[in-house]
Design a protein around this motif. Structure first.
Motif, mmCIF file in Angstrom:
data_model
loop_
_atom_site.group_PDB
_atom_site.id
_atom_site.type_symbol
_atom_site.label_atom_id
_atom_site.label_comp_id
_atom_site.label_asym_id
_atom_site.label_seq_id
_atom_site.Cartn_x
_atom_site.Cartn_y
_atom_site.Cartn_z
ATOM 1 N N GLY A 13 7.055 26.760 -41.650
ATOM 2 C CA GLY A 13 6.487 27.856 -40.861
ATOM 3 C C GLY A 13 5.001 27.999 -41.089
ATOM 4 O O GLY A 13 4.230 28.208 -40.149
ATOM 5 N N LEU A 14 4.578 27.880 -42.338
ATOM 6 C CA LEU A 14 3.148 27.966 -42.657
ATOM 7 C C LEU A 14 2.375 26.814 -42.011
ATOM 8 O O LEU A 14 1.294 27.014 -41.462
ATOM 9 C CB LEU A 14 2.951 27.950 -44.169
ATOM 10 N N ALA A 15 2.952 25.618 -42.054
ATOM 11 C CA ALA A 15 2.292 24.461 -41.444
ATOM 12 C C ALA A 15 2.152 24.646 -39.934
ATOM 13 O O ALA A 15 1.091 24.362 -39.359
ATOM 14 C CB ALA A 15 3.074 23.193 -41.755
ATOM 15 N N LEU A 16 3.203 25.122 -39.278
ATOM 16 C CA LEU A 16 3.113 25.353 -37.835
ATOM 17 C C LEU A 16 2.100 26.438 -37.501
ATOM 18 O O LEU A 16 1.354 26.325 -36.527
ATOM 19 C CB LEU A 16 4.489 25.732 -37.278
ATOM 20 N N ASN A 20 -1.222 25.732 -35.197
ATOM 21 C CA ASN A 20 -1.465 26.508 -33.979
ATOM 22 C C ASN A 20 -2.791 27.257 -34.062
ATOM 23 O O ASN A 20 -3.469 27.436 -33.054
ATOM 24 C CB ASN A 20 -0.327 27.497 -33.734
ATOM 25 N N LYS A 21 -3.174 27.697 -35.238
ATOM 26 C CA LYS A 21 -4.425 28.430 -35.399
ATOM 27 C C LYS A 21 -5.635 27.496 -35.405
ATOM 28 O O LYS A 21 -6.746 27.921 -35.130
ATOM 29 C CB LYS A 21 -4.364 29.211 -36.715
ATOM 30 N N GLY A 22 -5.412 26.215 -35.677
ATOM 31 C CA GLY A 22 -6.491 25.255 -35.873
ATOM 32 C C GLY A 22 -7.299 24.925 -34.646
ATOM 33 O O GLY A 22 -8.383 24.382 -34.753
ATOM 34 N N GLY A 23 -6.819 25.189 -33.466
ATOM 35 C CA GLY A 23 -7.591 24.893 -32.264
ATOM 36 C C GLY A 23 -7.051 23.692 -31.523
ATOM 37 O O GLY A 23 -5.850 23.566 -31.327
#
Length: 52
Positions: A13-16, A20-23
């Motif tokens: 979940g943290l990786a996803l 998703n936040k990375g751009g």
């Protein structure tokens, strides 16, 4: 055993969330031809834009 499963779910979940936040992250795989970021057409465009 349930702690391992819970840890995996939390890390996944943290990786996803971070992906998703990375751009603009492209996970579609290998590109060929004009869509390739290393194609001559893209390289020529990048070379022109850096001189201007």
């Amino acid at each position: 055993m349930w702690k391992i499963v819970l840890g995996f779910v939390v890390i996944a979940g943290l990786a996803l969330f971070l992906l998703n936040k990375g751009g603009d992250i492209d996970l579609s795989g290998e590109k060929h031809g004009a869509l390739s970021p290393f194609s001559p057409a893209v390289a020529g465009t990048l070379a022109m834009s850096s001189h201007g």
